[in-house]
Design an enzyme around this catalytic site. Sequence first.
Site, PDB file in Angstrom:
ATOM      1  CE  LYS A  13      -3.384  -2.411  -8.677  1.00 22.02           C
ATOM      2  NZ  LYS A  13      -2.248  -1.596  -8.726  1.00 22.02           N
ATOM      3  NE  ARG A  87       2.874   0.801  -5.613  1.00 20.26           N
ATOM      4  CZ  ARG A  87       2.523   0.235  -6.768  1.00 20.26           C
ATOM      5  NH1 ARG A  87       2.097   0.970  -7.768  1.00 20.26           N
ATOM      6  NH2 ARG A  87       2.599  -1.059  -6.905  1.00 20.26           N
ATOM      7  NE  ARG A 126       2.224 -10.399 -11.523  1.00 19.56           N
ATOM      8  CZ  ARG A 126       1.796  -9.241 -11.005  1.00 19.56           C
ATOM      9  NH1 ARG A 126       0.614  -8.778 -11.339  1.00 19.56           N
ATOM     10  NH2 ARG A 126       2.540  -8.556 -10.174  1.00 19.56           N
ATOM     11  NE  ARG A 132       5.800  -7.435 -12.311  1.00 20.92           N
ATOM     12  CZ  ARG A 132       4.824  -6.668 -11.856  1.00 20.92           C
ATOM     13  NH1 ARG A 132       3.730  -6.519 -12.561  1.00 20.92           N
ATOM     14  NH2 ARG A 132       4.936  -6.061 -10.706  1.00 20.92           N
ATOM     15  NE  ARG A 143       5.434  -6.254  -6.123  1.00 14.59           N
ATOM     16  CZ  ARG A 143       5.224  -7.404  -6.763  1.00 14.59           C
ATOM     17  NH1 ARG A 143       6.049  -8.411  -6.607  1.00 14.59           N
ATOM     18  NH2 ARG A 143       4.191  -7.533  -7.555  1.00 14.59           N
TER      19      ARG A 143
END
Length: 185
Positions: A13, A87, A126, A132, A143
């Site tokens: 996204k 969400r 990632r 992160r 998640r």
Amino acid sequence: MRIVFIGPPGAGKGTQCGRLTEEFGIPHLSTGEMLRKTERDSPLGKIVASYIDHGRLAPDYLVLPIVTQRLSEADCSQGCLLDGFPRTVNQAEKLDQFLVENNWELDVVLNLTVPSEDLIARLLRRAEQENRVDDTDETIAARLEIFRNQTAPVLDHYKQQGLVKSIDGSNSPDEVFELIRQAVS
Ligand code: ADP
């Protein structure tokens, strides 16, 4: 142009949002980014971190005011790209209300889909690149599970309004963007 962009973590996204905002000249509202920007040492920041660091959804009493305040700023009057919000079905209902109050409508809800094996691989990659805090094995699983349980029903909410366009996100970024452009126009 008012767009809601839905997709599981790792679907790409972020990349597509950058392109979309450029193409349509609308601001990009990422709730994940807004929440991560909260000063981590402040009392509020500590509460926010206790959710996002574990891959759990921040509570609506924190998220809703941040979003509605941002939506009320002048640059959103002509449109916006909502990324990471709503969400949950409750957030979607609150957004519906806010839109009605402002005499606004959503143009489209984009649903970016990627098979879950690919998502996990992308997220782990990632994690190495971006460092992160919420890209660990455990939080990734959390998640993805939250996405399936809480965010997928948001799609049904918008399907009832006839707004959903699904995009296959397993292609290259350029190909995905082309599909998005076709879906939006
Ligand atoms: P991703 O979709 O890749 O998990 P985001 O940057 O969209 O990343 O979100 C990161 C984290 O921020 C989420 O795991 C969640 O803890 C929090 N968050 C973002 N948007 C919301 C929201 N609308 N409601 C509750 N929590 C949110």
